[in-house]
Design an enzyme around this catalytic site. Sequence first.
Site, PDB file in Angstrom:
ATOM      1  N   LYS A   1       0.859  -1.182   0.000  1.00 25.67           N
ATOM      2  CA  LYS A   1       0.000   0.000   0.000  1.00 25.67           C
ATOM      3  C   LYS A   1       0.896   1.232   0.000  1.00 25.67           C
ATOM      4  O   LYS A   1       1.897   1.281   0.726  1.00 25.67           O
ATOM      5  CB  LYS A   1      -0.887  -0.034   1.239  1.00 25.67           C
ATOM      6  CG  LYS A   1      -1.898   1.081   1.354  1.00 25.67           C
ATOM      7  CD  LYS A   1      -2.741   0.892   2.607  1.00 25.67           C
ATOM      8  CE  LYS A   1      -3.824   1.928   2.762  1.00 25.67           C
ATOM      9  NZ  LYS A   1      -4.649   1.695   3.973  1.00 25.67           N
TER      10      LYS A   1
ATOM     11  N   SER B   1      -9.419   1.659   3.053  1.00 22.12           N
ATOM     12  CA  SER B   1      -8.627   2.460   2.130  1.00 22.12           C
ATOM     13  C   SER B   1      -7.622   1.635   1.319  1.00 22.12           C
ATOM     14  O   SER B   1      -7.007   2.148   0.390  1.00 22.12           O
ATOM     15  CB  SER B   1      -7.864   3.542   2.912  1.00 22.12           C
ATOM     16  OG  SER B   1      -6.985   2.962   3.858  1.00 22.12           O
TER      17      SER B   1
ATOM     18  N   SER C   1      -9.726  -0.818   7.049  1.00 24.59           N
ATOM     19  CA  SER C   1      -9.114  -0.545   5.744  1.00 24.59           C
ATOM     20  C   SER C   1      -8.448  -1.739   5.092  1.00 24.59           C
ATOM     21  O   SER C   1      -8.106  -1.686   3.915  1.00 24.59           O
ATOM     22  CB  SER C   1      -8.095   0.598   5.871  1.00 24.59           C
ATOM     23  OG  SER C   1      -8.741   1.831   6.031  1.00 24.59           O
TER      24      SER C   1
END
Length: 475
Positions: free
Chosen positions: A80, A155, A179
């Site tokens: 990420k 996210s 997330s």
Amino acid sequence: MMNISEHTLATLAEDIRSGRSSPVSILEEVLERIDAINPKLNAYILLLRDRAIREAKEMEDEAKQGRFKGPLHGIPISLKDSLMTKGIRTTAGSKLLADWIPDKDAVVVEKLRTGGAITVGKTNLHEWAKGSSTLNPFFGSTKNAWGVDRIPGGSSGGSATAVAASLCFGSVGTDAAGSVRMPAALCGVVGIKPTFGRIAHFGVVPGSGSWSLDTVGLLTKTAEDAAIMLDAISGPDPRDKSSLIVPPLGVLDLELDLEGAKVGVVKGSLFDASSKEVRQSIDMAAKILEKLGMIVEEVEIEHLPYASAIWSTISRTEAWASHEASIKNKPEGYSRSILTRVILGKYIGGHHYLKAQRARGLLIREFDEAIKGRDCLIAPSTPIPAPTIEEYKTGYHDVDGRKEEVGGVYSFLGSWTIPFNLTGQPTISVPCGFSSDGMPLGLQIAGKPYEESKVLAIAHQYEKASGFLNKRNPI
């Protein structure tokens, strides 16, 4: 040529170690898939092609000599883009950091490299990791591999999409409100948030999470893959004081004898508010666990419906503390939605923050009581399957004839994941069915603090019994 999409991290690791396949050939197929599929999905915002090829050749040379750094040796993974990478652009999904190149790696990046993993690229995310859609205004929207008209969740939406589409075989994300687990559920993969402090947090971009809520987590195809990655990157680091008190992970025995294990199904008003298809999928999961010899009982947690309000007070206050200077100096560097979301924290007083933390303590005690004498709690990962991108943009989703908010400041999507960020206990999301229009649904399995081994064992044995691992997305 192998069909790379049929493989898991564990099967690739076995093939590399046995010599049936090589890090270079595996990476070549992954890169071919990325070239063909990523333009449709936008899972990656930075591809490290040349670096990955060099690393694959190094790992292949070592494998030929019978030297292996660990079970991740030669495995393509992704990160990420809120995890710092030395000498490599790290954006946190923000316009403000579009050209930022850190001078150090996150702890987890160091451990992955030491373990022989090959970093293919950096994945897209919701701006500043503060949202549930990964519709990023600066780096483009990520699409769901099960339907390109659907959001992948957030996210860590790019990470979930990359794993679901076999554009890598494991990804490291972060989880402050779900997330990791939310996009895992919406994309039909596995997402684990370990005990708070299990994985050192040093090197996560400041301001992209919440100090007291955020945890590094993992997205993989299976619980077995999650166990392999967790073992490789967990453990304390002197640069992260919150990681020093966490006990060792211990032996990860996925075939642990679970006969007679006690499971609490979390019911109540939050369960009733979830869609009918989600409720049915959890009831079906409970029956599968019973067939595996576990004892399933319903439990209710009195103040569970207040979890999102408690979380929001804490999270918004911590977000404002992180972003106050940047917003005062460069407000134009934020999208309108994130700017609004963060500025809300300015108007939350310190006494409100303290009251929220006290209410959090009450909720933790209620969860402790609910799991006392039991081995785990189970609940939906999300109350609905993935909304369409257009639904998310309008802000509402139809849930059995009523409207629920899915965009904006508060999202109904996170109502089931948020409580476990407040408690800090280890929680995994695994696929547990499909909606009538073919979108994945997720089951959360939460354990007692530091009992990741048991959570992973229950998830692994449920996976095998349910058969959902055999379902493939159309990509």
